[in-house]
Design an enzyme around this catalytic site. Structure first.
Site, short mmCIF file in Angstrom:
data_model
loop_
_atom_site.label_atom_id
_atom_site.label_comp_id
_atom_site.label_asym_id
_atom_site.label_seq_id
_atom_site.Cartn_x
_atom_site.Cartn_y
_atom_site.Cartn_z
CE LYS A 36 -0.53 35.99 10.06
NZ LYS A 36 0.09 34.90 10.86
CE LYS A 94 32.76 24.13 9.34
NZ LYS A 94 33.49 22.97 9.82
CG ASN A 112 10.36 26.51 10.30
OD1 ASN A 112 9.69 25.49 10.19
ND2 ASN A 112 10.45 27.41 9.33
CE LYS A 166 0.88 36.52 5.31
NZ LYS A 166 2.16 35.81 5.23
N PRO A 192 10.74 36.94 0.27
CG PRO A 192 10.78 35.66 -1.69
CD PRO A 192 11.66 36.17 -0.57
CG ASP A 193 3.95 36.72 2.30
OD1 ASP A 193 3.32 35.78 1.76
OD2 ASP A 193 3.72 37.10 3.46
CB ILE A 194 5.36 32.05 -1.19
CG1 ILE A 194 6.89 32.02 -1.14
CG2 ILE A 194 4.85 31.18 -2.32
CD1 ILE A 194 7.47 30.79 -0.51
N1 CTP Z 1 3.81 32.63 3.93
C1 CTP Z 1 4.41 32.61 2.68
N2 CTP Z 1 5.63 33.21 2.49
C2 CTP Z 1 6.25 33.84 3.50
C3 CTP Z 1 5.66 33.85 4.78
C4 CTP Z 1 4.44 33.24 4.96
O1 CTP Z 1 3.84 32.05 1.76
N3 CTP Z 1 7.43 34.40 3.29
C5 CTP Z 1 2.51 32.03 4.11
C6 CTP Z 1 2.47 30.79 4.94
O2 CTP Z 1 2.63 29.63 4.16
C7 CTP Z 1 1.09 30.86 5.55
C8 CTP Z 1 0.82 32.32 5.72
O3 CTP Z 1 1.71 32.95 4.80
O4 CTP Z 1 0.10 30.37 4.69
C9 CTP Z 1 1.02 32.88 7.10
O5 CTP Z 1 2.33 33.02 7.42
P1 CTP Z 1 2.85 33.77 8.73
O6 CTP Z 1 4.31 33.63 8.76
O7 CTP Z 1 2.07 33.30 9.90
O8 CTP Z 1 2.42 35.25 8.41
P2 CTP Z 1 3.20 36.53 8.69
O9 CTP Z 1 2.73 37.49 7.66
O10 CTP Z 1 4.66 36.28 8.76
O11 CTP Z 1 2.62 37.00 10.08
P3 CTP Z 1 3.28 36.96 11.53
O12 CTP Z 1 4.67 36.47 11.42
O13 CTP Z 1 3.16 38.38 11.94
O14 CTP Z 1 2.38 36.08 12.33
#
Ligand code: CTP
Length: 411
Positions: free
Chosen positions: A352, A301, A223, A356, A318-320
């Site tokens: 959020k 490739k 991105n 989170k 994973p959500d860090i």
């Molecule tokens: N984040 C993370 N790991 C991920 C996705 C997000 O650590 N896989 C962290 C980002 O660094 C940021 C926060 O979560 O601090 C918000 O991320 P965002 O992508 O906006 O949250 P989402 O839960 O994906 O919400 P949405 O896409 O519905 O807005």
């Protein structure tokens, strides 16, 4: 910025400060000239001491010329002793800096030897001492040098560097003198004193930039995150004295002074690097992590002859932020997330925050012109206690305000 969240730190007066700069003998001695220039430009007085070996690499004329002061060279130079004895010299500054610090100077200082002017000053001074080592990689890694460095650190000396890189001798590894800008920043911070370092002794983890999720060995999904806000926060935290680990996705930004940077590509690597950086007192998660990755990236490739466009299946990353928030005893005392929103900013941010499990969400409205990929940011600080709306400001100013708020919260 009028509101309470945006108190700038007291402007620290370093312009009347003095540094006694000991220049040791090594190829990197030329960088002491640039450091001298930077210090003088910032209004810091520099009194140079040049070792005999140092004088083989830079001349007293260039060092003295840039410093605008006499260059002290010899312990037994009667003229010098008439002007200022070594004891007085060692105390005439607010800080003693050794740049470059050679293996020889380090060994002398670690063992309390005092056979020449530089080592005598280091033994006689009652001021903070900062050393920037530079030497061949094998010398740096030698147990004797490592022992001496450990001893000096235990004695309270501050070490800056060395950096890793290719060296004048043709080898590669740690041993290269830290860049003059980095040594300069460390000296300025040290001169500013403990009040300017409320995060001294605290550890911070910051994630920044995009992630890159491979499709095949040459393609991937990423991105437009520039990493600027995260890098600015890492720099601001380090500026307040924190020991900062910055886990960065692929970005083209220089590492802020004094920050330990770990480069990663994928979300999973970012998670692993973040977990490895724990324990920390604060975690700030600024990275724009890809929510999805290609289920099984292709090992070779993709070719367009082979039956049309490929069908990609995605799995969730994973959500860090959530993972670190849920870490048991190693959870940072303060976990800060970011949220980029286009509508109902506060409501989304608050949702959020609970989803989170973090302590603060710093939210911004990315529909505001000039915010996404731009230089400015206008944020909402959403905590469990309430919401604050901060005025629009350049990203580095926002970063400093966040760092100050973090320092307050951890105090
Ligand atoms: N984040 C993370 N790991 C991920 C996705 C997000 O650590 N896989 C962290 C980002 O660094 C940021 C926060 O979560 O601090 C918000 O991320 P965002 O992508 O906006 O949250 P989402 O839960 O994906 O919400 P949405 O896409 O519905 O807005």
């Amino acid at each position: 910025m009028g509101h309470k969240g945006f108190r700038q730190g007291e402007a620290t007066q370093v312009s009347d400060k003095r540094v006694l700069l000991i220049v040791g003998g090594g190829i990197a001695a030329y960088k002491a000239l640039e450091l001298t220039r930077l210090l003088r430009k910032a209004g810091v007085a520099v009194r140079p001491v040049l070792t005999r070996a140092g004088a083989e690499f830079v001349t007293p004329l260039s060092l003295g010329g840039l410093a605008g002061d006499k260059v002290y060279q010899d312990l037994f130079d009667l003229t010098d002793e008439a002007e200022m004895g070594h004891i007085q010299l060692s105390r005439s500054a607010d800080l003693v800096a050794v740049v470059p610090a050679t293996a020889d100077l380090i060994a002398k200082a670690a063992n309390g030897l005092a056979g020449d002017l530089a080592s005598t000053i280091l033994l006689a001074t009652d001021k903070p001492v900062l050393m920037a080592p530079a030497m061949n990689v094998r010398m740096w890694q030698h147990p004797a040098v490592q022992r001496n460095v450990a001893q000096l650190k235990a004695d309270g000396l501050q070490m800056v560097g060395p950096d890793e890189g290719s060296m004048a001798c043709g080898e590669f590894g740690p041993g290269r003198l830290a860049e003059p800008e980095v040594i300069f920043a460390a000296i300025m911070t040290a001169l500013a004193g403990p009040a300017a370092r409320p995060l001294a002794g605290k550890r911070a983890l910051v994630t920044a930039g995009p992630t890159f999720e491979p499709i095949d060995p040459v393609r991937g999904i990423t991105n437009r995150s520039s990493g600027r806000q995260g890098f600015a926060i890492a720099e601001a935290l380090a500026g307040l004295g924190a020991e900062v680990t910055l886990v960065a996705g692929p970005v083209f930004l220089p590492t802020p002074p004094g920050v330990t940077r770990i480069d990663v590509e994928t979300a999973r690597q970012m998670l692993a690097a973040s977990q490895a950086a724990l324990p920390a007192d604060v975690g700030v998660f600024v990275a724009a992590v890809a929510d999805w990755r290609v289920d099984e990236a292709f090992g070779t490739k993709l070719k367009k002859e082979k039956g049309g466009p490929p069908a990609l299946t995605f799995v969730e990353n994973p959500d860090i932020l959530a993972a670190v928030s849920a870490t048991g005893p190693a959870r940072p005392r303060l976990v800060v997330g970011f949220a980029a929103e286009t509508n109902d900013v506060e409501a989304h941010a608050r949702a959020k925050l609970s989803r989170k499990g973090c302590d603060w969400i710093i939210a911004n409205d990315v529909t505001e012109p000039g915010v996404m990929g731009g230089d400015e940011n206008s944020v909402l600080l959403v905590t469990r206690q309430g919401t604050e709306r901060w005025d629009r400001a350049p990203k580095d100013e926002v970063a400093r305000a966040i760092a100050l708020r973090i320092a307050e919260a951890l105090a």
